[in-house]
Motif scaffolding. Structure first.
Motif, PDB file in Angstrom:
ATOM      1  N   UNK A  31       0.821  -1.236  -0.093  1.00 45.77           N
ATOM      2  CA  UNK A  31      -0.159   0.087  -0.196  1.00 45.77           C
ATOM      3  C   UNK A  31       0.839   1.157  -0.028  1.00 45.77           C
ATOM      4  N   UNK A  32       2.030   1.074   0.946  1.00 43.29           N
ATOM      5  CA  UNK A  32       2.858   2.380   0.850  1.00 43.29           C
ATOM      6  C   UNK A  32       3.320   2.846  -0.420  1.00 43.29           C
ATOM      7  N   UNK A  33       4.225   1.618  -0.972  1.00 42.08           N
ATOM      8  CA  UNK A  33       4.780   1.775  -2.054  1.00 42.08           C
ATOM      9  C   UNK A  33       4.038   1.700  -3.483  1.00 42.08           C
ATOM     10  N   UNK A  34       2.958   1.387  -3.514  1.00 44.95           N
ATOM     11  CA  UNK A  34       2.093   0.980  -4.917  1.00 44.95           C
ATOM     12  C   UNK A  34       2.557   0.120  -5.593  1.00 44.95           C
ATOM     13  N   UNK A  35       3.352  -0.976  -4.959  1.00 47.59           N
ATOM     14  CA  UNK A  35       3.573  -2.316  -5.717  1.00 47.59           C
ATOM     15  C   UNK A  35       2.790  -3.444  -5.090  1.00 47.59           C
ATOM     16  N   UNK A  55       6.866 -13.438  -1.513  1.00 45.46           N
ATOM     17  CA  UNK A  55       8.132 -12.975  -0.881  1.00 45.46           C
ATOM     18  C   UNK A  55       8.063 -11.665  -0.893  1.00 45.46           C
ATOM     19  N   UNK A  56       8.950 -11.190  -0.091  1.00 48.66           N
ATOM     20  CA  UNK A  56       8.703  -9.855   0.437  1.00 48.66           C
ATOM     21  C   UNK A  56       9.543  -8.773  -0.921  1.00 48.66           C
ATOM     22  N   UNK A  57       9.031  -7.781  -1.013  1.00 47.84           N
ATOM     23  CA  UNK A  57       9.448  -6.695  -1.662  1.00 47.84           C
ATOM     24  C   UNK A  57      10.981  -6.610  -1.613  1.00 47.84           C
ATOM     25  N   UNK A  58      11.487  -6.677  -2.766  1.00 46.84           N
ATOM     26  CA  UNK A  58      13.086  -6.221  -2.665  1.00 46.84           C
ATOM     27  C   UNK A  58      13.382  -4.756  -1.904  1.00 46.84           C
ATOM     28  N   UNK A  59      12.374  -3.841  -2.273  1.00 49.64           N
ATOM     29  CA  UNK A  59      12.705  -2.573  -1.793  1.00 49.64           C
ATOM     30  C   UNK A  59      12.137  -2.302  -0.533  1.00 49.64           C
ATOM     31  N   UNK A  60      11.553  -3.326   0.044  1.00 48.98           N
ATOM     32  CA  UNK A  60      11.173  -3.255   1.590  1.00 48.98           C
ATOM     33  C   UNK A  60      12.288  -3.571   2.262  1.00 48.98           C
ATOM     34  N   UNK A  61      13.219  -4.629   1.820  1.00 47.71           N
ATOM     35  CA  UNK A  61      14.384  -5.058   2.505  1.00 47.71           C
ATOM     36  C   UNK A  61      15.637  -3.893   2.658  1.00 47.71           C
ATOM     37  N   UNK A  62      15.810  -3.115   1.017  1.00 43.08           N
ATOM     38  CA  UNK A  62      16.534  -2.070   0.863  1.00 43.08           C
ATOM     39  C   UNK A  62      16.072  -0.836   1.789  1.00 43.08           C
ATOM     40  N   UNK A  63      14.868  -0.707   1.861  1.00 48.27           N
ATOM     41  CA  UNK A  63      14.211   0.223   2.652  1.00 48.27           C
ATOM     42  C   UNK A  63      14.698   0.420   4.273  1.00 48.27           C
ATOM     43  N   UNK A  64      14.527  -0.812   4.775  1.00 48.43           N
ATOM     44  CA  UNK A  64      15.049  -1.166   6.118  1.00 48.43           C
ATOM     45  C   UNK A  64      16.355  -0.900   6.646  1.00 48.43           C
ATOM     46  N   UNK A  65      17.237  -1.046   5.392  1.00 46.43           N
ATOM     47  CA  UNK A  65      18.612  -0.744   5.838  1.00 46.43           C
ATOM     48  C   UNK A  65      18.925   0.518   6.331  1.00 46.43           C
ATOM     49  N   UNK A  66      18.085   1.460   5.919  1.00 43.17           N
ATOM     50  CA  UNK A  66      18.283   2.830   6.301  1.00 43.17           C
ATOM     51  C   UNK A  66      18.087   2.966   7.924  1.00 43.17           C
ATOM     52  N   UNK A 114      24.624  -4.925   4.271  1.00 40.50           N
ATOM     53  CA  UNK A 114      24.167  -6.310   3.759  1.00 40.50           C
ATOM     54  C   UNK A 114      23.051  -6.560   4.590  1.00 40.50           C
ATOM     55  N   UNK A 115      22.049  -7.240   3.986  1.00 41.60           N
ATOM     56  CA  UNK A 115      20.999  -7.896   4.765  1.00 41.60           C
ATOM     57  C   UNK A 115      21.043  -9.223   4.551  1.00 41.60           C
ATOM     58  N   UNK A 116      21.114 -10.260   5.598  1.00 40.01           N
ATOM     59  CA  UNK A 116      21.334 -11.591   5.820  1.00 40.01           C
ATOM     60  C   UNK A 116      20.010 -12.208   6.361  1.00 40.01           C
ATOM     61  N   UNK A 117      19.771 -13.390   5.746  1.00 45.24           N
ATOM     62  CA  UNK A 117      18.650 -14.094   6.362  1.00 45.24           C
ATOM     63  C   UNK A 117      19.044 -15.075   7.580  1.00 45.24           C
ATOM     64  N   UNK A 124      20.709  -9.063   0.409  1.00 42.08           N
ATOM     65  CA  UNK A 124      20.952  -8.038  -0.550  1.00 42.08           C
ATOM     66  C   UNK A 124      22.402  -7.457  -0.119  1.00 42.08           C
ATOM     67  N   UNK A 125      23.219  -6.843  -0.816  1.00 38.39           N
ATOM     68  CA  UNK A 125      24.672  -6.389  -0.622  1.00 38.39           C
ATOM     69  C   UNK A 125      24.605  -4.875  -1.233  1.00 38.39           C
ATOM     70  N   UNK A 126      25.197  -3.858  -0.654  1.00 41.82           N
ATOM     71  CA  UNK A 126      25.400  -2.833  -1.480  1.00 41.82           C
ATOM     72  C   UNK A 126      26.414  -1.676  -0.787  1.00 41.82           C
TER      73      UNK A 126
END
Length: 133
Positions: A31-35, A55-66, A114-117, A124-126
């Motif tokens: 709802x928040x992202x429109x995806x 599966x979770x939205x990739x951008x959900x994981x990326x946003x959490x990194x902040x 990075x985000x690890x399970x 995710x890495x960056x």
């Protein structure tokens, strides 16, 4: 104390372990992202797409990194952010967020992130560039 004075190259920020991924998290994010791609919220649609489940939205994981930088936002801001998706995040996965100082130059710090399970696999890495005021 400033983030630049506090951290040296090679040092890690405090890791953040997220709560297990829930369906409600993903519905809210849709709802928040429109995806509204149904592979993120509807089991049957995810299975039709060949996935074992939603599966979770990739951008959900990326946003959490902040969240790794929350305590430093009075000192500066994320100036640049680039990532690569390495794996999928499924319902009930427990994701841990990590950041390491890669480089310091004047008012700028470059971090590897990075985000690890829960199995220790990268999802995710960056890199994040944090600019201090």
């Amino acid at each position: 104390m400033s983030i630049s004075a506090e951290l040296q190259v090679g040092e890690l920020l405090k890791e953040i372990q997220l709560e297990p991924v829930s369906r409600l998290d993903l519905i809210k994010y849709a709802g928040a992202s429109g995806d509204f791609n149904p592979i993120h919220t509807i089991d049957d649609e995810a299975k039709k797409a060949g996935l074992p489940g939603i599966i979770a939205h990739g951008m959900w994981t990326m946003g959490n990194l902040a969240k790794l930088f929350t305590e430093y936002y009075e000192d500066g801001f994320i100036q640049d952010y680039s990532i690569r998706f390495k794996g999928m995040v499924f319902l009930n996965d427990v994701v841990t967020l990590k950041a390491t100082v890669k480089e310091k130059q004047d008012q700028t710090l470059r971090f590897t992130v990075q985000a690890v399970n829960q199995q220790g696999n990268d999802v995710l890495k960056g890199e994040v560039v944090f600019h201090q005021y």
